[in-house]
Write an enzyme that holds these catalytic residues in place. Structure first.
Site, PDB file in Angstrom:
ATOM      1  CG  ASP A   1       5.311  -9.067   0.809  1.00 15.19           C
ATOM      2  OD1 ASP A   1       4.584  -8.520   1.658  1.00 15.19           O
ATOM      3  OD2 ASP A   1       4.858  -9.683  -0.175  1.00 15.19           O
TER       4      ASP A   1
ATOM      5  NE  ARG B   1       1.863  -8.447   0.305  1.00 14.76           N
ATOM      6  CZ  ARG B   1       1.542  -8.859  -0.919  1.00 14.76           C
ATOM      7  NH1 ARG B   1       0.328  -8.627  -1.392  1.00 14.76           N
ATOM      8  NH2 ARG B   1       2.421  -9.495  -1.662  1.00 14.76           N
TER       9      ARG B   1
END
Length: 210
Positions: free
Chosen positions: A139, A141
């Site tokens: 991830d 983000r």
């Protein structure tokens, strides 16, 4: 670490099938500090859909990452599109809230890489393994921009609609108070069972019903 400058670029009335919102366009540019290693600023855009009184009590807030396959084409491989519609419905039902929509497709790896990850998942890998096989982290983000957008809107306390504890931690690190984490759980599709299992077991997402 880079600091973010956030600028509001647009604001307009925005009627939807969930009711009338106001849509705001924001852009952030990461500024490299004196010790930073960034060679150039990173520009990031996001929109905020705002309904009702968001000052008091703390508003219901959803930070949603773009998912073309789920949000637009209603893919059953993930729960993203269902979560988006659930969030808009809940904001409509309480009459106030904010939905922040970030352009972070595929947990930040981009659309084409996400589709390549789909292909690897078809061969038996889970979502984390597929990203890693392609040379990515699970991830990428970051949630600094949503935090700055909320501050720009005059919001300091929120009820966060999320199953992801990282979003809670990111907002609190940015100086916002998450007074409540509201589960964002939808009835799972059989096609999304492994996806949701991986979210829980490898990414630490919280599910009351699983």
């Amino acid at each position: 670490m880079a600091e973010k400058k956030v600028q509001q670029l647009a604001s307009a009335d925005f009627p939807t099938r969930w009711g009338n919102f106001r849509i705001y366009g924001f852009r952030s540019e990461a500024e490299t500090n004196q010790n930073g290693d960034d060679s150039s600023p990173r520009v990031e855009d996001a929109v905020a859909l705002v309904m009702g009184d968001i000052q008091s009590p703390p508003p219901l807030v959803r930070v949603h990452s773009q998912c073309l396959t789920g949000d637009v084409f209603h893919s059953l491989r993930c729960d993203c599109g269902q979560q988006l519609e659930m969030a808009l419905s809940m904001i409509r039902d309480v009459g106030a809230g904010i939905l922040i929509y970030e352009q972070q497709e595929g947990r930040g790896i981009g659309l084409m890489a996400k589709l390549q990850a789909y292909e690897l998942q078809d061969a038996g890998l889970d979502t984390v393994e597929a990203n890693e096989r392609l040379g990515f982290k699970a991830d990428y983000r970051e949630f600094g921009l949503p935090a700055e957008i909320l501050k720009s809107l005059g919001v300091s306390k929120v009820r966060l609609l999320s199953n992801n504890p990282e979003k809670v931690e990111a907002l609190e690190r940015a100086g916002l108070q998450v007074v409540e984490r509201v589960p964002c759980e939808v009835p799972p599709s059989p096609h999304a069972e492994e996806y949701l299992k991986t979210k829980k077991e490898k990414l630490g997402h919280l599910f009351t019903s699983r």
